[in-house]
Design a protein around this motif. Structure first.
Motif, PDB file in Angstrom:
ATOM      1  N   UNK A 122       0.859  -1.189   0.000  1.00 34.65           N
ATOM      2  CA  UNK A 122       0.000   0.000   0.000  1.00 34.65           C
ATOM      3  C   UNK A 122       0.890   1.232   0.000  1.00 34.65           C
ATOM      4  N   UNK A 123       0.493   2.233  -0.779  1.00 31.80           N
ATOM      5  CA  UNK A 123       1.240   3.479  -0.901  1.00 31.80           C
ATOM      6  C   UNK A 123       0.258   4.642  -0.879  1.00 31.80           C
ATOM      7  N   UNK A 124       0.709   5.765  -0.310  1.00 33.92           N
ATOM      8  CA  UNK A 124      -0.128   6.963  -0.264  1.00 33.92           C
ATOM      9  C   UNK A 124       0.662   8.158  -0.768  1.00 33.92           C
TER      10      UNK A 124
ATOM     11  N   UNK B  11      -2.501   0.619  -4.609  1.00 37.86           N
ATOM     12  CA  UNK B  11      -2.151  -0.781  -4.359  1.00 37.86           C
ATOM     13  C   UNK B  11      -1.201  -1.230  -5.471  1.00 37.86           C
ATOM     14  N   UNK B  12       0.121  -1.186  -5.250  1.00 36.77           N
ATOM     15  CA  UNK B  12       1.058  -1.583  -6.296  1.00 36.77           C
ATOM     16  C   UNK B  12       1.274  -3.088  -6.383  1.00 36.77           C
ATOM     17  N   UNK B  13       0.654  -3.849  -5.487  1.00 40.84           N
ATOM     18  CA  UNK B  13       0.859  -5.296  -5.458  1.00 40.84           C
ATOM     19  C   UNK B  13      -0.059  -6.051  -6.387  1.00 40.84           C
ATOM     20  N   UNK B  14       0.025  -7.359  -6.292  1.00 39.70           N
ATOM     21  CA  UNK B  14      -0.776  -8.244  -7.153  1.00 39.70           C
ATOM     22  C   UNK B  14      -1.988  -8.801  -6.438  1.00 39.70           C
ATOM     23  N   UNK B  15      -2.175  -8.454  -5.172  1.00 34.57           N
ATOM     24  CA  UNK B  15      -3.321  -8.939  -4.401  1.00 34.57           C
ATOM     25  C   UNK B  15      -4.267  -7.784  -4.081  1.00 34.57           C
ATOM     26  N   UNK B  16      -5.554  -8.009  -4.269  1.00 37.98           N
ATOM     27  CA  UNK B  16      -6.541  -7.045  -3.811  1.00 37.98           C
ATOM     28  C   UNK B  16      -6.802  -7.229  -2.330  1.00 37.98           C
ATOM     29  N   UNK B  17      -7.289  -6.175  -1.671  1.00 36.70           N
ATOM     30  CA  UNK B  17      -7.556  -6.257  -0.243  1.00 36.70           C
ATOM     31  C   UNK B  17      -8.578  -5.194   0.140  1.00 36.70           C
TER      32      UNK B  17
END
Length: 201
Positions: free
Chosen positions: A47-49, A72-78
């Protein structure tokens, strides 16, 4: 009885077999990744802001608005949660604290976040968050601080659950006449200082 030549050929064959076996084991080690590191990387929610800090000037009784982005720079949603909190620092190292200092004004109560406080953030997605800051009339001029947090909410699980949190620190200046002053008193100061800091006693 084997001749010297046949012995030499046998030694060469054994050496060649060891080299081929070592090469095969090396290729196997490279081709098969570590299961624990792959699972660990895939299980992390990123997570990034932006921005990470914001300067705001507003008069007493005034209202202003702003926005920030959660990525959300990752590959998983949350699932993501938003919250506001007081902000202050303590000590010479400026350790951040997110609790109100007794007897001071809680500037986080001036904030109102637009939209839902909990929402789903898909992989590689961006969510815009709008907020409004309303300063009560009669607020003394000066500096006040608050922070807007965005936090990942992993699915319910037993054991230790990691929450990743980022924040936008708001440096709020309530306009008006402010007297800024300070004094430094010491009983004894060194005549020559070779260090970067000045000891005071």
């Amino acid at each position: 009885m084997p001749t010297p030549l046949s012995r030499l050929r046998l030694v060469r064959l054994r050496a060649s077999g060891l080299v081929l076996l070592s090469a095969a084991l090396l290729l196997l080690a490279v081709a098969v990744p570590s299961r624990s590191s792959a699972a660990g990387a895939g299980a992390t929610d990123s997570i990034t802001m932006t921005p990470s800090s914001t300067e705001i000037h507003v008069p007493p009784g005034g209202t202003t608005s702003g926005s920030l982005s959660v990525i959300n720079p990752g590959t998983n949603g949350y699932q993501m949660s938003l919250a506001v909190a007081p902000y202050r620092v303590i000590g010479d190292s400026y350790d951040p604290q997110f609790t109100q200092l007794p007897g001071t004004t809680n500037a986080s109560q001036w904030l109102h976040l637009e939209g839902p406080l909990t929402q789903n953030l898909a992989a590689h997605a961006l969510a815009s968050v709008d907020y409004t800051l309303s300063v009560p009339a009669g607020t003394a001029p000066g500096g006040y601080y608050a922070v807007i947090f965005a936090e990942t909410d992993p699915p319910a699980a037993t054991g230790v659950v990691a929450h990743n949190r980022v924040g936008d620190i708001l440096y709020i200046t309530v306009d008006g006449p402010v007297k800024q002053s300070g004094t430094l008193s010491a009983r004894r100061l060194p005549r020559i200082v070779f260090r970067s800091s000045l000891p005071i006693s």
